[in-house]
Motif scaffolding. Structure first.
Motif, short mmCIF file in Angstrom:
data_model
loop_
_atom_site.label_atom_id
_atom_site.label_comp_id
_atom_site.label_asym_id
_atom_site.label_seq_id
_atom_site.Cartn_x
_atom_site.Cartn_y
_atom_site.Cartn_z
N SER A 107 -13.28 7.89 60.54
CA SER A 107 -12.12 7.10 60.14
C SER A 107 -10.90 7.46 60.99
O SER A 107 -10.08 6.59 61.32
CB SER A 107 -11.83 7.29 58.65
OG SER A 107 -11.52 8.64 58.35
N ALA A 108 -10.78 8.74 61.38
CA ALA A 108 -9.68 9.15 62.26
C ALA A 108 -9.82 8.46 63.62
O ALA A 108 -8.82 8.00 64.20
CB ALA A 108 -9.67 10.66 62.42
N ALA A 109 -11.04 8.38 64.12
CA ALA A 109 -11.27 7.71 65.41
C ALA A 109 -10.99 6.21 65.32
O ALA A 109 -10.43 5.62 66.23
CB ALA A 109 -12.70 7.97 65.87
N ILE A 110 -11.38 5.61 64.20
CA ILE A 110 -11.15 4.18 64.03
C ILE A 110 -9.65 3.89 63.95
O ILE A 110 -9.17 2.89 64.51
CB ILE A 110 -11.88 3.67 62.77
CG1 ILE A 110 -13.40 3.73 62.99
CG2 ILE A 110 -11.47 2.24 62.43
CD1 ILE A 110 -14.22 3.52 61.74
N ARG A 111 -8.92 4.75 63.29
CA ARG A 111 -7.45 4.58 63.28
C ARG A 111 -6.90 4.66 64.70
O ARG A 111 -5.94 3.97 65.05
CB ARG A 111 -6.81 5.65 62.39
CG ARG A 111 -7.00 5.43 60.90
CD ARG A 111 -6.10 6.36 60.10
NE ARG A 111 -6.28 6.19 58.66
CZ ARG A 111 -7.08 6.93 57.91
NH1 ARG A 111 -7.76 7.94 58.48
NH2 ARG A 111 -7.20 6.71 56.62
N LYS A 112 -7.49 5.53 65.51
CA LYS A 112 -7.04 5.67 66.90
C LYS A 112 -7.35 4.40 67.69
O LYS A 112 -6.54 3.95 68.51
CB LYS A 112 -7.74 6.87 67.55
CG LYS A 112 -7.08 7.36 68.83
CD LYS A 112 -5.79 8.11 68.51
CE LYS A 112 -5.17 8.70 69.74
NZ LYS A 112 -3.93 9.45 69.43
N VAL A 237 -7.98 12.57 68.26
CA VAL A 237 -7.90 11.63 67.13
C VAL A 237 -7.05 12.18 65.98
O VAL A 237 -7.02 11.62 64.89
CB VAL A 237 -9.31 11.25 66.60
CG1 VAL A 237 -10.11 10.57 67.69
CG2 VAL A 237 -10.06 12.45 66.05
N ASP A 238 -6.35 13.30 66.26
CA ASP A 238 -5.44 13.90 65.28
C ASP A 238 -6.16 14.29 63.98
O ASP A 238 -5.66 14.10 62.87
CB ASP A 238 -4.28 12.94 64.94
CG ASP A 238 -3.49 12.55 66.18
OD1 ASP A 238 -3.21 13.44 66.99
OD2 ASP A 238 -3.16 11.35 66.33
N ALA A 239 -7.37 14.84 64.13
CA ALA A 239 -8.14 15.25 62.96
C ALA A 239 -7.65 16.59 62.41
O ALA A 239 -7.35 17.51 63.16
CB ALA A 239 -9.62 15.36 63.33
N ASP A 240 -7.57 16.68 61.10
CA ASP A 240 -7.19 17.92 60.42
C ASP A 240 -8.35 18.91 60.53
O ASP A 240 -9.46 18.62 60.06
CB ASP A 240 -6.90 17.62 58.95
CG ASP A 240 -6.53 18.86 58.15
OD1 ASP A 240 -6.51 19.97 58.73
OD2 ASP A 240 -6.28 18.72 56.94
N PRO A 241 -8.15 20.08 61.14
CA PRO A 241 -9.25 21.05 61.31
C PRO A 241 -9.91 21.47 60.01
O PRO A 241 -11.08 21.86 60.00
CB PRO A 241 -8.56 22.25 61.99
CG PRO A 241 -7.36 21.67 62.65
CD PRO A 241 -6.91 20.55 61.76
N GLU A 242 -9.18 21.37 58.91
CA GLU A 242 -9.74 21.78 57.62
C GLU A 242 -10.65 20.72 57.01
O GLU A 242 -11.34 21.00 56.02
CB GLU A 242 -8.61 22.09 56.64
CG GLU A 242 -7.71 23.25 57.06
CD GLU A 242 -8.49 24.56 57.20
OE1 GLU A 242 -9.31 24.84 56.29
OE2 GLU A 242 -8.29 25.28 58.18
#
Length: 291
Positions: A107-112, A237-242
């Motif tokens: 979903s983070a990639a799709i937002r990108k 993709v600005d993913a939260d590492p947690e």
């Protein structure tokens, strides 16, 4: 009418060849020990996207996959069949992800990517059989979803008409775009690779693959943008590492077992003995084969 379609696809281990080395000590799949294939129902999803493109030729189909760099192989497989391009979401931080962490990363990639009308995926992957990832992506993106699709009948006027097959029968739904659709294995099989597209795109590579090419081949890829597949990291993709990888995965695999089904010895009916025939019918009724 031009559409932007994202097809979620996965390179999966061939679960027909599970052996003692199939699982690592941390409970994750040892993908290096198993042959990698294009997840079968994702091919059904790709075919639905390709059929839409036949109706709307200006449509762009982007394959999005998460996995190790070698997952670029299924993007090439999709491009040979008619997809336009693809993105490999790859980063060591993604390793060991369960469905929750996987759907978050996708979903983070799709937002990108940003501009999309349809997200289409296979119902489930053969290495997990959870059927959870695409519906979770829809929830994270706050999009409507249609599951168990057998055919996307049409896309027009900002809506998709979809036939879905359930245990109780078949129903046809209409839903506004953007929309997430999961496709059954009972849908149309994906078309074979096209010979001309193989010749055109056989050198399509990701940046990490391009770095391993000879200077001459690397220059060829650089000169032809259509050969350049994308490779995105967790940071990109600005993913939260947690929320990615093992950290973001509340589900842990306890074990992997290769189950072999063995048939019981069964009776054979020879000749036209009436008593033997009656005994066979009784047996079939008792074990619920008939009746």
């Amino acid at each position: 009418m031009s559409l932007n379609i994202i097809v979620l696809a996965k390179q999966v281990p061939d679960t027909r060849n599970v052996g003692k080395d199939a699982m690592k000590e941390d409970g994750t799949i040892n993908r290096a020990a198993l042959p990698a294939i294009f997840n079968p129902e994702d091919l059904n999803a790709l075919e639905q996207a390709l059929q839409i493109k036949e109706t709307h030729p200006d449509t762009t189909i982007t394959i999005l996959t998460m996995g190790p760099p070698r997952a670029a192989e299924i993007i090439r497989e999709a491009v040979y069949r008619g997809a336009d391009t693809g993105i490999v979401l790859t980063d060591r931080a993604f390793a060991g992800a369960d469905t929750l962490a996987t759907s978050y990363a996708l979903s983070a990639a799709i937002r990108k990517i940003g501009n999309y009308d349809l997200i289409i995926a296979g119902r489930q992957a053969i290495d997990g059989d959870t059927a959870q990832v695409a519906p979770q992506v829809a929830e994270k993106l706050n999009l409507p979803q249609i599951t168990y699709a057998e055919k996307i009948e049409k896309v027009e006027n900002g809506k998709a008409t979809v036939t879905r097959r359930l245990e109780s029968g078949v129903e046809t739904l209409e839903c506004p775009l953007p929309l997430v659709i999961t496709v059954n294995g009972s849908a149309a099989d994906c078309r074979p690779r096209n010979a001309r597209r193989i010749q055109k795109y056989k050198y399509a590579v990701t940046p990490s693959e391009q770095a391993q090419l000879s200077p001459e081949m690397a220059a060829l890829v650089e000169a032809r943008p259509y050969l350049q597949l994308k490779e995105w990291s967790a940071e990109f993709v600005d993913a939260d590492p947690e929320q990615i990888g093992l950290k973001g995965s509340p589900t842990k695999v306890k074990g992997i077992v290769n189950v072999v089904f063995q048939a019981k010895e069964s009776k054979r009916l020879e000749g036209n003995d009436q008593a033997a025939l009656e005994d066979l019918i009784k047996e079939l009724i008792e074990n619920h084969t008939i009746g």
